[in-house]
Design an enzyme around this catalytic site. Sequence first.
Site, PDB file in Angstrom:
ATOM      1  N   LYS A 190       0.901  -1.041   0.190  1.00  0.00           N
ATOM      2  CA  LYS A 190      -0.135   0.081  -0.007  1.00  0.00           C
ATOM      3  C   LYS A 190       0.890   1.272  -0.033  1.00  0.00           C
ATOM      4  CE  LYS A 190      -1.952   3.026   1.799  1.00  0.00           C
ATOM      5  NZ  LYS A 190      -1.702   4.423   1.546  1.00  0.00           N
ATOM      6  N   GLY A 243       6.942   5.419   8.367  1.00  0.00           N
ATOM      7  CA  GLY A 243       6.093   6.655   8.582  1.00  0.00           C
ATOM      8  C   GLY A 243       6.047   7.159   9.592  1.00  0.00           C
ATOM      9  N   THR A 245       5.096   8.316  13.487  1.00  0.00           N
ATOM     10  CA  THR A 245       5.042   7.731  14.897  1.00  0.00           C
ATOM     11  C   THR A 245       3.602   7.359  15.152  1.00  0.00           C
ATOM     12  OG1 THR A 245       7.102   8.711  15.509  1.00  0.00           O
ATOM     13  CG2 THR A 245       5.849   7.793  17.349  1.00  0.00           C
ATOM     14  N   GLU A 265       9.569   1.572  11.085  1.00  0.00           N
ATOM     15  CA  GLU A 265      10.617   2.586  11.030  1.00  0.00           C
ATOM     16  C   GLU A 265       9.998   4.107  11.078  1.00  0.00           C
ATOM     17  OE1 GLU A 265      12.487   5.415   9.952  1.00  0.00           O
ATOM     18  OE2 GLU A 265      12.823   4.466   8.012  1.00  0.00           O
ATOM     19  N   CYS A 299      14.091  10.237   6.516  1.00  0.00           N
ATOM     20  CA  CYS A 299      13.943   9.926   8.176  1.00  0.00           C
ATOM     21  C   CYS A 299      15.022   9.988   8.902  1.00  0.00           C
ATOM     22  CB  CYS A 299      13.543   8.360   8.260  1.00  0.00           C
ATOM     23  SG  CYS A 299      14.169   7.348   7.209  1.00  0.00           S
ATOM     24  N   GLU A 399      10.433  15.971  14.798  1.00  0.00           N
ATOM     25  CA  GLU A 399      10.552  15.640  13.201  1.00  0.00           C
ATOM     26  C   GLU A 399      10.057  16.754  12.585  1.00  0.00           C
ATOM     27  OE1 GLU A 399       9.342  11.999  11.214  1.00  0.00           O
ATOM     28  OE2 GLU A 399      11.582  11.889  10.697  1.00  0.00           O
TER      29      GLU A 399
HETATM   30  O1  TXE Z   1       2.408   9.684   7.340  1.00  0.00           O
HETATM   31  P1  TXE Z   1       1.793   8.355   7.466  1.00  0.00           P
HETATM   32  P2  TXE Z   1       2.279  11.131   6.772  1.00  0.00           P
HETATM   33  C1  TXE Z   1       6.897  11.647   9.283  1.00  0.00           C
HETATM   34  C2  TXE Z   1       7.179  12.902   8.991  1.00  0.00           C
HETATM   35  C3  TXE Z   1       5.785  13.482   8.242  1.00  0.00           C
HETATM   36  C4  TXE Z   1       4.871  12.706   9.115  1.00  0.00           C
HETATM   37  C5  TXE Z   1       3.483  12.772   8.524  1.00  0.00           C
HETATM   38  O2  TXE Z   1       7.450  13.585  10.003  1.00  0.00           O
HETATM   39  O3  TXE Z   1       5.780  14.728   8.475  1.00  0.00           O
HETATM   40  O4  TXE Z   1       5.506  11.575   9.287  1.00  0.00           O
HETATM   41  O5  TXE Z   1       3.397  12.165   7.328  1.00  0.00           O
HETATM   42  C6  TXE Z   1      -0.240   5.097   5.478  1.00  0.00           C
HETATM   43  N1  TXE Z   1      -3.159   2.373   8.698  1.00  0.00           N
HETATM   44  N2  TXE Z   1       7.073  10.556   8.244  1.00  0.00           N
HETATM   45  O6  TXE Z   1       0.871  11.478   7.414  1.00  0.00           O
HETATM   46  O7  TXE Z   1       0.365   8.906   7.928  1.00  0.00           O
HETATM   47  C7  TXE Z   1      -0.266   6.116   4.541  1.00  0.00           C
HETATM   48  O8  TXE Z   1      -1.166   6.051   3.628  1.00  0.00           O
HETATM   49  C8  TXE Z   1      -2.204   1.721   7.566  1.00  0.00           C
HETATM   50  C9  TXE Z   1       8.339   9.907   8.525  1.00  0.00           C
HETATM   51  O9  TXE Z   1       2.379  11.099   5.438  1.00  0.00           O
HETATM   52  O10 TXE Z   1       2.465   7.774   8.710  1.00  0.00           O
HETATM   53  C10 TXE Z   1       1.105   6.058   4.035  1.00  0.00           C
HETATM   54  O11 TXE Z   1       1.091   4.941   2.917  1.00  0.00           O
HETATM   55  N3  TXE Z   1      -1.614   2.646   7.112  1.00  0.00           N
HETATM   56  C11 TXE Z   1       8.634   8.719   7.393  1.00  0.00           C
HETATM   57  C12 TXE Z   1       1.998   5.826   5.261  1.00  0.00           C
HETATM   58  O12 TXE Z   1       1.081   5.131   6.126  1.00  0.00           O
HETATM   59  C13 TXE Z   1      -1.714   3.909   7.101  1.00  0.00           C
HETATM   60  C14 TXE Z   1       8.169   8.898   6.029  1.00  0.00           C
HETATM   61  C15 TXE Z   1       2.633   6.882   5.825  1.00  0.00           C
HETATM   62  O13 TXE Z   1       1.727   7.924   6.429  1.00  0.00           O
HETATM   63  C16 TXE Z   1      -2.789   4.350   8.106  1.00  0.00           C
HETATM   64  C17 TXE Z   1       6.778   9.575   6.112  1.00  0.00           C
HETATM   65  C18 TXE Z   1      -3.394   3.465   8.783  1.00  0.00           C
HETATM   66  N4  TXE Z   1      -4.061   3.837   9.939  1.00  0.00           N
HETATM   67  C19 TXE Z   1       6.399  10.474   7.340  1.00  0.00           C
HETATM   68  N5  TXE Z   1      -2.547   5.626   8.200  1.00  0.00           N
HETATM   69  C20 TXE Z   1       9.821   7.984   7.697  1.00  0.00           C
HETATM   70  N6  TXE Z   1      10.050   7.366   8.765  1.00  0.00           N
HETATM   71  O14 TXE Z   1      10.851   8.233   6.795  1.00  0.00           O
HETATM   72  C21 TXE Z   1      -1.695   6.228   7.290  1.00  0.00           C
HETATM   73  N7  TXE Z   1      -1.235   4.908   6.596  1.00  0.00           N
END
Ligand code: TXE
Length: 496
Positions: A190, A243, A245, A265, A299, A399
């Site tokens: 996904k 993604g 936290t 991660e 990240c 972050e």
């Molecule tokens: O992340 P999300 P977002 C951090 C970074 C950024 C913040 C928000 O600080 O500003 O996160 O980004 C999927 N069940 N990172 O809102 O929501 C979503 O569709 C299953 C750090 O974009 O965590 C996407 O595919 N999946 C990070 C993925 O999760 C779900 C990289 C990441 O989105 C879901 C990105 C759910 N309930 C953001 N909700 C890094 N570690 O590199 C969302 N998703």
Amino acid sequence: MTQTVPDDVTQFLSGASQSILVGGQRRRALSGRTLETLDPATGKVLTEIAAGAAEDVDAAVASAVVAQQEWAARKPSARGRALADLAQLVEDHAEQLATLETLDNGKPLTESLYVDSAIATDVWRYYAGSPTRLGGDVLPVSPLVGDAFAYSRREPLGVVAAIVPWNFPLLISSWKIAPALAAGNAVVVKPSEVTSLTALRLAELALEAGLPPGLLNVVTGLGREAGRALVSHPQVDKVTFTGSTATGREILRASATNLAKVTLELGGKSANIVFGDADLSAAVDGALAGIFLNQGQVCCAGSRLFVHRSVHDEVVARLVEAARGISLGHGLDGDTDMGPLVSQVQLERVQGFVSGAVEEGAHLAVGGVRAGGELSDGFFLEPTVFTGVADGMTIAQEEVFGPVLSVLVFDDEDEVVRRANASVYGLAAGVWTRDLARAHRVAHRLQAGTVWVNMYNMLDPAAPFGGFKDSGYGRDLGEEALLGNTQTKSVWVNLD
Ligand code: TXE
């Protein structure tokens, strides 16, 4: 800004609403709904993708369950050959994949090509060698009665769900999917709803390479719909996630229902430490790459730059001058050094951190504003450096995930190690020094899953990558990622 987009990319974009790939077939969402995906450099609609939901996930998991049986029954050498063929196809399509990535995510084409496409190829090649290396052990057992021969086998888990973010869509897809397949699993991926294109193209290439239809499925859609349905699906055996936290915690809660194994991660607030004896040119280049690669949406970005007081002013002067020289633009333009942030949402989030830092008393040395003129429709933020940052400020704790560097001054080694470790995160760190003993000493004391010495942001498929503390657990890449996609079986044979 007018960019020439190659015909093969235009053609792929025109069919992107059929972005669900299940059982080897591309199709629209069963509901027929779509989502717009934007070119972040222009703010204009790039294409539409399918808004998959629970019923699409059910179909994908069902087809993964079947394909996994066929895949796991193939000889290790046959699985390795198919993965090697896919590695070759990724390399052959490096430019196409890089162009799609740049249009979808915004990063400069040189980065998409020489970082994302290049490392993705290496990742596939590395794990292509895994099926024929994945063995077990002879176990030195002492049975209570009689004699026995015992050995262990590493067996696949079944179906792995990969939830991928938007900062390195092709690369992170590859480093989650490749070890899962190499270990004999099937995968449902996904991708992020804002950058789904390269994961889809990768899955098409997997079919071309001869992977069984259904082995690698793609369900595009929103996290709260497709993502949520996937991670809580009863037939999903493992979830690998990169993604935020908050989403990581939600995935962990969902795993209580299906008992899926979870690898997380979750980003960081990495310390990059410049000692007074460092090669300053190298350190400044490393600090710039550490924070401005991919517009800081990395990240392991070196977002807290600790600089020894003796070289602080010189380092800051060089950073500010270099930041002023970075040219913003569309990622497909040859003279672009840095592209836009991935979305309006991310731009606003980062702008919020910038204004918060000013209110908390940090000094804005350069940048901090949205780019105007012909870039004003895109999500561009000028490269930003703050000085006079204190450890307790929000900008030094949370972050930011944008091109925003915080410079902090320090006086001695013990102090900087303590301050660098005073973060809930522990993903990565950098150390710049000519003192060999200090380099190792500090590397050992830093609480981080990766420490770079006199370099930054280096990744390789052979090196495990992941976090200490709130940066998550489990590892991507390396043998650890391979083993993390297996379960161990002990086999006992009675010798009496
Ligand atoms: O992340 P999300 P977002 C951090 C970074 C950024 C913040 C928000 O600080 O500003 O996160 O980004 C999927 N069940 N990172 O809102 O929501 C979503 O569709 C299953 C750090 O974009 O965590 C996407 O595919 N999946 C990070 C993925 O999760 C779900 C990289 C990441 O989105 C879901 C990105 C759910 N309930 C953001 N909700 C890094 N570690 O590199 C969302 N998703």
